[in-house]
Design an enzyme around this catalytic site. Structure first.
Site, PDB file in Angstrom:
ATOM      1  CG  MET A  71      -1.916  -1.133   1.267  1.00 54.82           C
ATOM      2  SD  MET A  71      -3.040  -1.124  -0.119  1.00 54.82           S
ATOM      3  CE  MET A  71      -3.786   0.454   0.102  1.00 54.82           C
ATOM      4  CB  ILE A  80      -4.082   0.664  -7.325  1.00 55.15           C
ATOM      5  CG1 ILE A  80      -3.649   0.189  -8.701  1.00 55.15           C
ATOM      6  CG2 ILE A  80      -4.136  -0.487  -6.323  1.00 55.15           C
ATOM      7  CD1 ILE A  80      -2.219  -0.299  -8.776  1.00 55.15           C
ATOM      8  N   PRO A  81      -7.102   1.781  -5.660  1.00 52.37           N
ATOM      9  CG  PRO A  81      -9.208   0.898  -5.219  1.00 52.37           C
ATOM     10  CD  PRO A  81      -8.111   0.901  -6.226  1.00 52.37           C
ATOM     11  CB  CYS A  82      -6.203   3.855  -0.109  1.00 47.31           C
ATOM     12  SG  CYS A  82      -5.412   3.558   1.464  1.00 47.31           S
ATOM     13  CG  HIS A  83      -6.525  -0.009   3.342  1.00 50.13           C
ATOM     14  ND1 HIS A  83      -5.495   0.829   2.976  1.00 50.13           N
ATOM     15  CD2 HIS A  83      -6.655   0.118   4.655  1.00 50.13           C
ATOM     16  CE1 HIS A  83      -5.014   1.416   4.059  1.00 50.13           C
ATOM     17  NE2 HIS A  83      -5.687   1.014   5.093  1.00 50.13           N
TER      18      HIS A  83
END
Length: 83
Positions: A71, A80-83
């Protein structure tokens, strides 16, 4: 990169809320990072996952810290999204 530019414009206009992940980016990552990023790209908007949950889904249940490292190294946080 034209399709990505078009998607960025649509995203900024609120017309889309996720990107189609390009295979272009896969060459820059390890296999584990690719698995993590693929999981993240398949999460629904508003859904949250812990590092442990992502590690389990990636097939490495003891790798929560490695998920955090992936991450941290994500160079495309809009795509690519963060969690």
């Amino acid at each position: 990169l034209q399709p990505l530019q078009s998607e960025l414009q649509q995203y900024c206009l609120g017309q889309i809320n996720r990107f189609h992940r390009s295979d272009l980016f896969q060459t820059h990552f390890t296999q584990f990072q690719n698995r993590v990023y693929e999981i993240l790209c398949n999460t629904q908007p508003g859904e949250t996952l812990t590092y442990k949950e992502i590690a389990e889904q990636a097939g490495s249940p003891q790798a929560a810290r490695a998920v955090g490292s992936a991450m941290r190294r994500n160079p495309y946080p809009l795509i690519i999204p963060c969690h």
